[in-house]
Design a protein around this motif. Structure first.
Motif, PDB file in Angstrom:
ATOM      1  N   HIS A 177       7.367   0.466   5.279  1.00  0.00           N
ATOM      2  CA  HIS A 177       8.567   1.267   5.043  1.00  0.00           C
ATOM      3  C   HIS A 177       8.184   2.731   4.816  1.00  0.00           C
ATOM      4  N   VAL A 178       8.840   3.628   5.537  1.00  0.00           N
ATOM      5  CA  VAL A 178       8.527   5.045   5.428  1.00  0.00           C
ATOM      6  C   VAL A 178       9.813   5.819   5.130  1.00  0.00           C
ATOM      7  N   VAL A 179       9.754   6.594   4.053  1.00  0.00           N
ATOM      8  CA  VAL A 179      10.860   7.487   3.704  1.00  0.00           C
ATOM      9  C   VAL A 179      10.326   8.910   3.732  1.00  0.00           C
ATOM     10  N   GLY A 230      13.435   5.068  11.277  1.00  0.00           N
ATOM     11  CA  GLY A 230      14.045   3.959  12.002  1.00  0.00           C
ATOM     12  C   GLY A 230      15.515   3.745  11.675  1.00  0.00           C
ATOM     13  N   SER A 231      16.069   4.556  10.803  1.00  0.00           N
ATOM     14  CA  SER A 231      17.484   4.425  10.446  1.00  0.00           C
ATOM     15  C   SER A 231      18.268   5.565  11.076  1.00  0.00           C
ATOM     16  N   SER A 232      19.468   5.262  11.525  1.00  0.00           N
ATOM     17  CA  SER A 232      20.317   6.305  12.087  1.00  0.00           C
ATOM     18  C   SER A 232      21.276   6.886  11.039  1.00  0.00           C
ATOM     19  N   GLU A 260       0.858  -1.180   0.000  1.00  0.00           N
ATOM     20  CA  GLU A 260       0.000   0.000   0.000  1.00  0.00           C
ATOM     21  C   GLU A 260       0.896   1.233   0.000  1.00  0.00           C
ATOM     22  N   LEU A 261       0.542   2.200  -0.813  1.00  0.00           N
ATOM     23  CA  LEU A 261       1.379   3.383  -0.985  1.00  0.00           C
ATOM     24  C   LEU A 261       0.590   4.632  -0.604  1.00  0.00           C
ATOM     25  N   LYS A 262       1.169   5.447   0.279  1.00  0.00           N
ATOM     26  CA  LYS A 262       0.583   6.723   0.666  1.00  0.00           C
ATOM     27  C   LYS A 262       1.647   7.798   0.489  1.00  0.00           C
TER      28      LYS A 262
END
Length: 137
Positions: free
Chosen positions: A59-61, A82-84, A39-41
């Motif tokens: 996954h969120v960018v 969630g990435s450093s 699903e894409l938002k």
């Protein structure tokens, strides 16, 4: 090993249609994910200093627009929730050519070759989806 991605494609559409596909949330929602099953938002405030959020399933960018020069250039930061890792930078340059629009995408600032390779694997099918959108009547 490379820590940047450069992709050149001639897209079968006018420069205005290609720019719209990169900047209109309703169009981004039709191609801006390598996996069509997710699903894409998309939320996009396309102006210098504006922000965007793309949810691709879990996954969120997100990032902010650094340069907005319609219909020729779009530059934005890219960071995964969630990435450093430090944000990377995406630059999309568009120019009119005989067969449509030349798109040159540069994604730079990766920490290592593995990150670069993972993102390259995402961009290729995603840009295939963009091409299919532009070919649709």
């Amino acid at each position: 090993m490379a820590t940047e991605i450069r992709i050149e494609r001639v897209l079968p559409a006018t420069i205005d249609r290609v720019y719209d596909a990169w900047t209109r949330a309703d169009l981004l929602m039709r191609w801006y994910c390598p996996n069509p099953q997710l699903e894409l938002k998309v939320q996009a405030d396309v102006r210098a200093g504006g922000e965007y959020v793309v949810e691709m399933g879990p996954h969120v960018v997100r990032g902010s627009y650094l340069e907005v020069e319609p219909p020729h250039r779009l530059v934005f930061s890219w960071a995964w929730d969630g990435s450093s890792d430090e944000p990377t930078r995406v630059q999309v340059d568009l120019s009119e050519v005989a067969d449509g629009t030349l798109m040159v995408l540069n994604h730079t600032g990766f920490a290592n070759a593995e990150d670069t390779a993972n993102h390259r694997q995402g961009w290729d099918p995603q840009l295939d989806r963009l091409t299919a959108l532009l070919l649709a009547p």
